[in-house]
Write a protein that holds these residues in place. Structure first.
Motif, PDB file in Angstrom:
ATOM      1  N   SER A 336       0.880  -1.837   4.729  1.00  0.00           N
ATOM      2  CA  SER A 336       0.529  -1.041   3.556  1.00  0.00           C
ATOM      3  C   SER A 336       0.909  -1.733   2.246  1.00  0.00           C
ATOM      4  O   SER A 336       1.726  -2.650   2.216  1.00  0.00           O
ATOM      5  N   ASN A 359      -3.563   0.299   8.728  1.00  0.00           N
ATOM      6  CA  ASN A 359      -3.799  -0.657   7.646  1.00  0.00           C
ATOM      7  C   ASN A 359      -4.167   0.179   6.431  1.00  0.00           C
ATOM      8  O   ASN A 359      -5.261   0.743   6.376  1.00  0.00           O
ATOM      9  N   THR A 364      -4.515  -4.172   0.805  1.00  0.00           N
ATOM     10  CA  THR A 364      -3.838  -4.397   2.083  1.00  0.00           C
ATOM     11  C   THR A 364      -4.839  -4.973   3.071  1.00  0.00           C
ATOM     12  O   THR A 364      -5.971  -4.519   3.162  1.00  0.00           O
ATOM     13  N   ALA A 388      -8.272  -0.228   2.368  1.00  0.00           N
ATOM     14  CA  ALA A 388      -7.758  -1.409   3.054  1.00  0.00           C
ATOM     15  C   ALA A 388      -8.899  -2.214   3.673  1.00  0.00           C
ATOM     16  O   ALA A 388     -10.025  -1.735   3.817  1.00  0.00           O
ATOM     17  N   SER A 413     -12.673   1.435   1.938  1.00  0.00           N
ATOM     18  CA  SER A 413     -12.149   0.820   3.162  1.00  0.00           C
ATOM     19  C   SER A 413     -13.255   0.006   3.824  1.00  0.00           C
ATOM     20  O   SER A 413     -14.413   0.419   3.850  1.00  0.00           O
TER      21      SER A 413
END
Length: 657
Positions: A336, A359, A364, A388, A413
């Motif tokens: 993270s 994740n 990240t 992420a 994401s």
């Protein structure tokens, strides 16, 4: 000549008399400057202050020395052997400057016990029997002091709230056993080094602490075993100038268990090389604040029994050179806040048995590359959350096995599968959930193979090979988009609100459910002759649609359950596998409730001379019919049969019925 006599009591000490070097009289005079021996049964109890200085020495051979005051050794030698003991009592002080303290020798035991304060400055301590720091005792090693613990099963015991500190490039060499127990502490700073060698053992337990910072190094090597357990903590690095530290685990074992904590913080590096790092039974490994954890050369990190590995705040975990990370037993691997986990160069990471890999957050990254492997097995879960990135590239592989689940959650994401030879597989019984605002991108040269379930409410993007197997299902209200030279192979079912194919190819024997738009795309069933289904509106512009005919009842069909629109496209018919073409034979290659077409050209290959494919619209779709070449009957009328047309067929305009 030395001699020992029975003990006598003075106001300041108990002492055994000696003809040559009487300890009592020398201390009474202020300093021991001669060779002095406490033999078996002899007792010396210091209450005041006594200094041992060169050329003096103190040898405790079966005798006993109790310090209840202040004992100072300067450039001197102190030996404990033959069951000899030295005790530095509570509130007392024992100082070593440029001196040597030997506790025990080969075959002869000796014991040094500290309950007060010991300070070693530029001195050497050799432990071959037992050194005990107890009940709040403090031992400082500074100015390049050296401690060697060897050839003993007893070794060094730091217990009951005691503290041992190593500073100023001091060295602790352990070839035996060190126990840090019951809320005690061992700390290394200012370039100090602690080396565990040749099968040595270290136990940090029951709320105790080991700290490594300010350029210090804790090195665990060559079959040694460092155990951190029962609510204890090992911390390397940290904020406020506590960084630039290192823990090396080389061909050894570092075990973190029973609610223990292993912290690798700012400025610190933890190298697990050819070794095992076990995090188990509710324990935590924290890699944070820019720290680095390297797992390499066949090393393994095992996160098991409801434990947690946290990688956060710009820290990195690099798994490479046949390194392995196992996440199992209801445990969690959490990445993270701009941290990264890099699985590369033959590294392998797996999650199973109700465990999860998180994740989390923009910036990240979980990176799998350079022929590395991530396996998500039965009961395993990988969650890519809140912006992420999960990147699979450069020939790496991600296997989502039966019973495994991957979720891509939140706006921004992304799961990116890219590069020649890169593979992401979703097996039968496995699932991938791509939620609203998230993207799964299959890039150029990569393959995404789905035999399980993909639920897409976001975007699926393909520029590589996207293969939907016969048991595979893609469902949801998201969008599938194909770019460039991407290839979509559909033998299962894809259900999406929109399916946009902007180049590349589409083939298979499956079904697309939703509106399908093809632009500059090549369609063919591929494999065995058969059917392809579209349950939704179908449009094709600037595209090529290929159909094979293998017999009167054996031909490819495109079956659309809604309106079909074709424009500026090519219909190509392949008769190569049919040797008995019959004039007038027709094939309904496109079935649709409604067909709109314009600017269509027709090509055919494999037809015998004198025939060509004529396409017409009929109720329920489009039909191709084998008809004579117009030139053949004209040539027959003119007696020019010897000038028959060549076998290669020209494109023909679409014929309306």
């Amino acid at each position: 000549m030395r001699r020992s006599a029975s003990a006598c009591l003075t106001a300041f000490f108990f002492a055994a008399s000696s003809a040559h070097a009487d300890m009592a009289s020398q201390c009474a005079a202020g300093a021991i400057t001669e060779a002095t021996t406490l033999g078996s049964g002899a007792l010396y109890g210091l209450i005041g202050t006594c200094e041992l200085r060169a050329p003096g020495s103190l040898s405790i051979q079966g005798g006993r020395f109790d310090n209840k005051g202040q004992f100072l050794a300067t450039s001197a030698l102190i030996r404990l052997s033959a069951q000899g003991t030295a005790t530095n009592g509570s509130g007392s002080y024992w100082g070593l400057t440029g001196s040597v303290l030997s506790v025990g020798s080969i075959g002869e035991a000796g014991t040094f016990t500290n309950l007060g304060t010991v300070r070693s400055t530029s001195s050497t301590v050799n432990v071959r029997s037992s050194l005990k720091n107890l009940d709040g005792g403090v031992i400082y090693f500074q100015s390049q002091s050296t401690v060697t613990n060897a050839e003993t099963d007893i070794g060094i015991l730091n217990q009951n709230g005691s503290r041992m500190e190593f500073h100023d490039a001091s060295i602790l060499r352990n070839l035996a056993s060190i126990t840090n127990n019951q809320s005690s502490r061992i700390s290394l700073a200012s370039g100090a080094t602690w080396s565990n060698l040749d099968g040595a053992k270290v136990s940090n337990s029951n709320g105790s602490t080991i700290t490594v910072n300010n350029g210090a190094v804790l090195a665990n090597s060559y079959m040694t075993n460092l155990v951190n357990e029962y609510n204890s903590t090992i911390t390397s690095g940290g904020a406020n100038g506590q960084g630039a530290a290192r823990i090396d685990n080389l061909d050894a074992m570092l075990r973190n268990r029973y609610n223990a904590s292993l912290n690798n913080l700012a400025g610190s590096t933890l190298n697990n090389t050819g070794s095992k790092l076990l995090n188990e039974h509710g324990s935590t490994v924290l890699n944070a604040d820019g720290a680095a954890l390297n797992n390499r050369m066949g090393a393994s990190i095992q996160n098991d029994w409801s434990s947690v590995i946290r990688n956060q705040n710009g820290a990195s975990i690099v798994n490479q050179q046949r390194g392995v990370i196992y996440n199992s037993g209801a445990s969690a691997l959490i990445n993270s806040n701009y941290a990264s986990i890099v699985n590369e160069r033959g590294g392998s990471t797996s999650s199973a048995d109700n465990s999860i890999i998180y994740n989390i957050g923009s910036g990240t990254r979980l990176i799998n590359e350079a022929a590395a492997i991530i396996t998500n097995g039965l009961g395993g879960q990988i969650n890519n959350v809140n912006g992420a990135t999960l990147l699979n590239g450069s020939g790496a592989k991600i296997f989502n096995r039966s019973g495994g689940a991957i979720s891509n959650i939140g706006t921004g994401s992304s799961i990116v599968n890219t590069g020649v030879g890169t593979l992401l597989t979703n097996d039968n019984g496995a699932s991938i959930d791509n939620m609203s605002g998230a993207m799964i991108a299959n890039g150029t040269g990569a393959t995404l193979h789905n035999n399980g379930l993909i639920t897409n409410s976001g975007t699926l993007q393909n520029a590589g090979i996207f293969a939907l197997g016969a048991s595979g299902l893609i469902t949801g209200n998201g969008t599938f988009q194909q770019l460039g030279s991407g290839s979509l192979l559909v033998d299962g079912v894809m259900i999406q609100s929109r399916i946009d194919l902007l180049g590349g190819s589409l083939q298979g024997h499956g079904k697309l459910v939703g509106d399908v738009a093809m632009q500059d795309t090549r369609f063919e069933v591929g494999g065995q002759i058969g059917d392809f289904h579209v349950d939704g509106r179908l449009s094709a512009a600037g595209s090529t649609l290929v159909f094979r005919v293998g017999g009167i009842t054996l031909f490819d069909q495109l079956i659309s359950a809604d309106k079909t629109t074709l424009s500026a496209s090519t219909l190509r018919f392949d008769f190569s596998s049919w040797l008995d073409e019959i004039e007038g034979q027709s094939f309904d290659f496109l079935r649709s409730t409604d067909v709109q077409w314009s600017g269509i050209s027709v090509e055919s290959v494999g037809l015998r001379d004198g025939l060509y494919a004529s396409v017409s619209q009929v109720d329920g779709g489009l039909r191709v019919t084998l008809v004579p070449e117009p030139s053949s009957w004209l040539m027959a009328m003119g007696g020019l049969l010897l000038l028959a047309a060549p076998r290669l067929k020209r494109g023909r305009p679409l014929q309306r019925a």
